[in-house]
Design an enzyme around this catalytic site. Sequence first.
Site, PDB file in Angstrom:
ATOM      1  N   ASN A   9       0.875  -1.174   0.000  1.00  0.00           N
ATOM      2  CA  ASN A   9       0.000   0.000   0.000  1.00  0.00           C
ATOM      3  C   ASN A   9       0.909   1.220   0.000  1.00  0.00           C
ATOM      4  O   ASN A   9       1.433   1.603   1.051  1.00  0.00           O
ATOM      5  CB  ASN A   9      -0.917  -0.017   1.225  1.00  0.00           C
ATOM      6  CG  ASN A   9      -1.943   1.102   1.201  1.00  0.00           C
ATOM      7  OD1 ASN A   9      -1.892   2.008   0.371  1.00  0.00           O
ATOM      8  ND2 ASN A   9      -2.877   1.062   2.135  1.00  0.00           N
ATOM      9  N   ARG A  93      -2.454  -2.229  -3.639  1.00  0.00           N
ATOM     10  CA  ARG A  93      -3.700  -1.485  -3.482  1.00  0.00           C
ATOM     11  C   ARG A  93      -3.641  -0.281  -4.421  1.00  0.00           C
ATOM     12  O   ARG A  93      -2.728   0.539  -4.354  1.00  0.00           O
ATOM     13  CB  ARG A  93      -3.869  -1.001  -2.049  1.00  0.00           C
ATOM     14  CG  ARG A  93      -5.140  -0.160  -1.861  1.00  0.00           C
ATOM     15  CD  ARG A  93      -5.220   0.417  -0.465  1.00  0.00           C
ATOM     16  NE  ARG A  93      -6.437   1.207  -0.284  1.00  0.00           N
ATOM     17  CZ  ARG A  93      -6.473   2.439   0.206  1.00  0.00           C
ATOM     18  NH1 ARG A  93      -5.343   3.041   0.564  1.00  0.00           N
ATOM     19  NH2 ARG A  93      -7.606   3.080   0.329  1.00  0.00           N
ATOM     20  N   HIS A 181     -13.185   1.856  -0.345  1.00  0.00           N
ATOM     21  CA  HIS A 181     -13.071   0.853   0.729  1.00  0.00           C
ATOM     22  C   HIS A 181     -13.507  -0.529   0.256  1.00  0.00           C
ATOM     23  O   HIS A 181     -13.859  -1.395   1.061  1.00  0.00           O
ATOM     24  CB  HIS A 181     -13.890   1.256   1.968  1.00  0.00           C
ATOM     25  CG  HIS A 181     -13.349   2.433   2.697  1.00  0.00           C
ATOM     26  ND1 HIS A 181     -14.171   3.401   3.254  1.00  0.00           N
ATOM     27  CD2 HIS A 181     -12.090   2.814   2.970  1.00  0.00           C
ATOM     28  CE1 HIS A 181     -13.433   4.330   3.831  1.00  0.00           C
ATOM     29  NE2 HIS A 181     -12.160   3.994   3.673  1.00  0.00           N
ATOM     30  N   ARG A 241     -11.624  14.513   6.649  1.00  0.00           N
ATOM     31  CA  ARG A 241     -12.410  14.782   5.444  1.00  0.00           C
ATOM     32  C   ARG A 241     -13.843  15.139   5.821  1.00  0.00           C
ATOM     33  O   ARG A 241     -14.398  14.617   6.780  1.00  0.00           O
ATOM     34  CB  ARG A 241     -12.382  13.569   4.509  1.00  0.00           C
ATOM     35  CG  ARG A 241     -11.080  13.418   3.758  1.00  0.00           C
ATOM     36  CD  ARG A 241     -11.024  12.122   2.984  1.00  0.00           C
ATOM     37  NE  ARG A 241     -10.382  11.066   3.736  1.00  0.00           N
ATOM     38  CZ  ARG A 241     -10.306   9.798   3.340  1.00  0.00           C
ATOM     39  NH1 ARG A 241     -10.852   9.429   2.190  1.00  0.00           N
ATOM     40  NH2 ARG A 241      -9.704   8.890   4.079  1.00  0.00           N
ATOM     41  N   GLU A 379      -7.410  -5.623   4.862  1.00  0.00           N
ATOM     42  CA  GLU A 379      -7.259  -5.327   3.438  1.00  0.00           C
ATOM     43  C   GLU A 379      -6.003  -5.954   2.867  1.00  0.00           C
ATOM     44  O   GLU A 379      -5.986  -6.386   1.705  1.00  0.00           O
ATOM     45  CB  GLU A 379      -7.257  -3.819   3.232  1.00  0.00           C
ATOM     46  CG  GLU A 379      -8.603  -3.167   3.527  1.00  0.00           C
ATOM     47  CD  GLU A 379      -8.508  -1.676   3.785  1.00  0.00           C
ATOM     48  OE1 GLU A 379      -9.123  -0.918   3.026  1.00  0.00           O
ATOM     49  OE2 GLU A 379      -7.836  -1.284   4.767  1.00  0.00           O
TER      50      GLU A 379
END
Length: 408
Positions: A9, A93, A181, A241, A379
């Site tokens: 990632n 990713r 996601h 955010r 993940e």
Amino acid sequence: MVDVILSLNAGSSSIKFSAYQLSAGQLLPLAHGQVDDIGDDTTFMAGPASGHPTAQPVDAPRGSVDHRAALGLAVDWLKRDEQGCDVVAVGHRVVHGGPDYAEPVLADPAVLERLRTFIPLAPLHQPHNLAGVEAALQAFPDAAQVLCFDTAFHRSHPFVADTFALPRRFYDDGVRRYGFHGLSYEFVSRKLRLLAPGLSRGRVIIAHLGNGASVCALRDGRSVASTMGFTALDGLPMGTRCGQLDPGVVLYLLSEKGMSAAEITDLLYKQSGLKGISAISHDMRELEASDDPAARDAIDYFVARVRREIGGLAATIGGVDAIVFTGGIGEHATHVREQVLGDMGWLGVHLDRRANGRNAQIISLADSQTVVFVIPTDEDRMIAEHTAEVAGLLNVRPSGLQFARLTA
């Protein structure tokens, strides 16, 4: 040497990695780590999968470590501290697969060129994801390189869940709701299939709540709608955010406040959310520990938006059979979960407060019409499984079950 799949990632100034060993027909967690502050005062933390990472030496002058060098630090450590590793495949990713990619794919020049065209759709993530891919291609020229997209899981959405009420030409140009996601949702969906096969085939809402936060509605394990849209700004408020925002606010900031696009981008991505409302922190743990009323305001707003989105998604799929909490907040913030679910009897939810307080796997009462789960996401594991599948290394069954090595 040990055959290893790496899950990567890559961010703007960091590379996170997890290593999985291919052994006796299984995919076994081996190690994990992170290189931070690439290009500056680089730091490197790594350790075995079963323990906490510890600081590792970085023998490089200031400013000399780029993504390729950062990946080299990880590989050298794996070969030295994990009894030698042969990286046979690397899974990446990639935040945005645009409208084209509904499943993981092998990296090739044409695919990478197409993914560069999506950089304007994810300017804070996509360039760095692709930089990690380029670094891995140079570091492991003989390894399979598999691209796993955060948007792919949502490509099963119906048109009404993907479009905006703009002239149709914008949709055709790629201005649509992509959802994010996806790797987390897919992992949790696979886990739920193992835990409760019948429920997993029904109407499920998964709340991925962390520094990034969203909610997704699934039917028969497939994404039907998600709170995130064209970018990872939409939907729930997050650590920094803003979440859902009237587009007129952006027009006002442009015309009346004279803010530039760069200033607005920084405001919406980095200065808003929990951090902006509280003026204290983006971290839910710090907010829960604070007695400042502004911290309470931030938590209350977060909870209210989660409740609103769960209710809206329940309407989208005609009710709910199961709700799943995941992500850092979803897995650990017991008080947040209680506030979200405390009076949701109208949705068939009856919370077991004792089970919730100890972070049990099922936190609803036995007579709850809607079953509520807490399932940790992974993940990195999802990327490794996809990589094994696409590279033909293993015949993968969902999330941690037995594998069978394929032979030529």
